[in-house]
Design a protein around this motif. Structure first.
Motif, short mmCIF file in Angstrom:
data_model
loop_
_atom_site.label_atom_id
_atom_site.label_comp_id
_atom_site.label_asym_id
_atom_site.label_seq_id
_atom_site.Cartn_x
_atom_site.Cartn_y
_atom_site.Cartn_z
N ILE A 1 -15.37 6.97 4.28
CA ILE A 1 -14.05 7.44 3.84
C ILE A 1 -12.94 6.69 4.56
N MET A 2 -13.14 6.44 5.85
CA MET A 2 -12.12 5.68 6.59
C MET A 2 -11.97 4.27 6.00
N ALA A 3 -13.11 3.64 5.75
CA ALA A 3 -13.07 2.28 5.20
C ALA A 3 -12.47 2.30 3.80
N GLY A 4 -12.80 3.35 3.04
CA GLY A 4 -12.25 3.46 1.69
C GLY A 4 -10.74 3.59 1.70
N THR A 5 -10.22 4.33 2.66
CA THR A 5 -8.77 4.51 2.73
C THR A 5 -8.04 3.19 2.87
N ARG A 6 -8.67 2.27 3.61
CA ARG A 6 -8.03 0.98 3.81
C ARG A 6 -8.58 -0.11 2.89
N ALA A 7 -9.41 0.29 1.94
CA ALA A 7 -10.09 -0.71 1.11
C ALA A 7 -9.10 -1.58 0.34
N ILE A 8 -8.07 -0.98 -0.22
CA ILE A 8 -7.08 -1.75 -0.96
C ILE A 8 -5.96 -2.21 -0.04
N SER A 9 -5.38 -1.25 0.71
CA SER A 9 -4.20 -1.60 1.51
C SER A 9 -4.53 -2.61 2.59
N GLY A 10 -5.79 -2.64 3.06
CA GLY A 10 -6.15 -3.60 4.08
C GLY A 10 -6.65 -4.92 3.52
N ASN A 11 -6.77 -5.01 2.21
CA ASN A 11 -7.29 -6.24 1.61
C ASN A 11 -6.38 -6.74 0.50
N LEU A 12 -5.08 -6.55 0.70
CA LEU A 12 -4.14 -6.96 -0.34
C LEU A 12 -4.23 -8.44 -0.63
#
Lengths: 325, 307
Positions: free
Chosen positions: B121-132
């Motif tokens: 879930i933590m990784a999912g939260t940043r899945a888009i915002s952290g890989n723009l």
């Protein structure tokens, strides 16, 4: 900058009506030029958080959350209007250069054509899936060059078999192994030039319908630049249409037969390479001989009624003169 | 022909010219760039990218420890050290283990299974915002990112499970046929994790601040999920609790997946400690989160590049 004076109107500030003729390639001319990318009055707006001024951005942020309806500026969100009302039609077989000073919206427009950035207003129509040349974001510095070739290829949508087939070509083209077995080392150990070469080689391994290149030609040493230019020409032969963003007027001149000039997000000129580049060089303080402004100065922008009427004859002829070898 | 094909210049294009462009596009069968595909088409695209999803997950996993001297040994060491810390605090210092047979396997199973959900879930939260950067450079169904991050966590969990088997055997838990049940339990938990990750990925793409709040929400969730203590025993000890507390605690998806795994692996953890219809619960959570999360994520597919 003397903006208003330099906003000259060239008779050719509109799309080339006979683009297929300019390239002298492909048999698409039979049924008239086939459009591959159509931008219909495109606006692109970025919203930037955390620019709240005055009362400190923490209170601005709270304000923003509590009162959604206030103006965006007051709430600390700033809009950056990166591309304004840009329209053009690109045809099969064309190589189109995008020029403009830094921050004029070239890369943004390219991303929108690729469908990677949503547009605010207007529409972009494409034939097939345009793709940006570049896989940098998918590669990982901690992995070996070899694994990055596979990862990058998969990220671009190639199958494992396709990558296996082209693996040797990619490595050979990059020249990574010319100085020893570097492809099995992590990419973080590469020099920046080597890494750039590998990235370009991976990206250029795939054939694209509509290819978008963002200053990819400026990487590597001289011999690699020559090779990559040759590869771009090859890709261009296979691709329907090529867009190239570059600050190098030379590479634009070498590759493109039509140029779009963006300034402050607006399409300032659209025409054959030579004419647009001449204007652009004047605008940027030109390299050789800054020319006096053409006479058609009064109109700051091409208007719909003026453009088609004025331009057809000169355009088609001048288009032919710039045909690539 | 050329008359029709010319592009009207920008600013004051008359309505007629506007129709021209749209009509021109329609006539040549051009499609709108960056439009959201239909749901079945989206599923098909995602399936076509399965090799990328796998390769990306594995690459992330191996890149994680590639600079460490011990390298991939850390894949097993990290979860073991984690379990050791929890054992020190909850087993030795706080004495939570009272009355729980095979406390170490009980605790370690709980910690590993919980960590799987938490990190996904933590990784999912940043899945888009952290890989723009990736989202703005390449084309692929964006759901590939949260799914890939969950797959990475699943691979991580498989390393942990290898360590867990050693722990189980070392603490005298006999291998049993019921160990096979770990597989369906993991499949369901993975589906649940992926679904929640996709929901969080969409929320996190719109509102990156969520990534700051998630650790607190997740820690609260961990403490009520019976990771270090037995929900069953808590209910037994405090008979004054309202009657709805036990079923609610036990129906919580994290608790369901943790207890299922304990039931599968540890012989002293009996079926009577599981809530009623536990497999149905596990399946229901997986389907609800998996399908719901996927559709919710797909609905905003075309906007993820905006950031």
């Amino acid at each position: 900058m003397a903006d208003t004076t330099s906003m000259t109107t060239n008779p050719n500030t509109h799309p080339n009506p006979h683009p297929a003729a300019t390239t002298g390639t492909t048999g698409s001319a039979a049924g008239g030029p086939i459009p591959t990318v159509i931008a219909d009055r495109v606006d692109i707006v970025y919203r930037v958080n955390g620019t709240g001024a005055g009362r400190g951005s923490a209170t601005a942020a709270l304000n923003r959350m509590l009162r959604r309806k206030q103006t965006e500026k007051a709430s600390g969100v700033r809009k950056v209007h990166a591309v304004r009302n840009v329209s053009f039609t690109a045809y099969r077989g064309e190589a189109i250069g995008l020029i403009g000073t830094n921050g004029s919206g070239k890369s943004t427009l390219l991303k929108a054509v690729a469908g990677l950035l949503p547009v605010e207003n207007g529409r972009i129509y494409t034939d097939g899936q345009p793709s940006l040349l570049g896989v940098n974001a998918a590669l990982m510095n901690d992995l070996t060059g070899e694994r990055n070739v596979y990862l990058g290829g998969l990220a671009m949508g190639m199958s494992r078999e396709q990558i296996k087939e082209r693996y040797q070509d990619i490595v050979d083209f990059s020249g990574i192994n010319e100085k020893g077995d570097f492809i099995t080392l992590p990419m973080r150990t590469y020099s920046s030039g080597m890494a750039a070469r590998l990235r370009f080689s991976i990206a250029a391994a795939k054939d694209h319908d509509v290819l978008l290149i963002d200053e990819a030609l400026a990487t590597g040493d001289r011999s690699f630049q020559k090779r990559s230019e040759a590869r771009i020409r090859e890709l261009r032969k296979h691709a329907g249409t090529v867009f190239l963003v570059s600050h190098s007027n030379k590479s634009i001149r070498d590759t493109c037969d039509r140029v779009l000039w963006l300034e402050r997000g607006e399409l300032r000129m659209d025409g054959p390479t030579d004419e647009v580049l001449k204007e652009y060089e004047t605008f940027t303080g030109g390299p050789d001989k800054p020319k006096p402004k053409p006479k058609a100065k009064p109109k700051p922008k091409p208007t719909p009624d003026s453009a088609p009427a004025q331009s057809q004859a000169p355009d088609s002829t001048s288009g032919r003169t710039t045909a690539s070898p | 022909m050329s008359q029709v094909l010319h592009t009207p210049p920008p600013t004051t294009a008359p309505p007629a010219a506007e129709e021209d462009l749209a009509a021109l596009a329609a006539r040549h069968g051009l499609s709108v760039s960056g439009a959201r595909p239909s749901l079945p088409e989206y599923v098909r695209q995602l399936w076509a990218r399965r090799h990328f999803i796998g390769a990306f997950a594995t690459a992330k996993l191996t890149a994680q420890y590639s600079q460490a001297k011990l390298g991939q040994v850390w894949q097993v060491m990290t979860p073991l050290l984690n379990a050791a810390v929890y054992f020190l605090i909850f087993g030795v210092l706080l004495g939570t283990k009272k009355g729980i047979p095979d406390y170490v396997p009980f605790l370690v199973t709980g910690v590993f299974i919980w960590t799987f959900t938490q990190s996904s879930i933590m990784a999912g939260t940043r899945a888009i915002s952290g890989n723009l950067g990736l989202v703005r450079a390449l084309h692929f169904p964006r759901a590939a990112l949260p799914v890939s991050f969950c797959l990475q966590q699943l691979q991580q969990l498989l390393f942990s499970m290898a360590a867990l088997v050693v722990i189980l055997l070392a603490f005298g838990v006999p291998p049993a046929a019921s160990w096979v049940l770990a597989i369906p339990a993991l499949v369901l938990q993975f589906t649940f994790n992926a679904g929640v990750s996709m929901i969080m990925a969409r929320l996190g793409a719109k509102l990156p601040d969520i990534a700051q709040l998630m650790p607190f929400a997740l820690r609260t969730w961990m403490y009520v999920s019976g990771v270090m203590w037995s929900i069953d025993q808590l209910v037994g000890k405090h008979s004054d609790l309202p009657s709805w507390v036990a079923p609610v605690l036990q129906a919580n998806p994290a608790a369901v997946y943790i207890d299922l795994m304990r039931f599968a692996l540890i012989d002293s953890f009996h079926a009577s400690q599981l809530p009623d219809h536990v497999w149905l619960l596990a399946l229901g959570w997986a389907l609800l989160a998996g399908v719901g999360g996927f559709i919710y994520f797909w609905k905003a597919e075309e906007t993820y590049g905006r950031g």
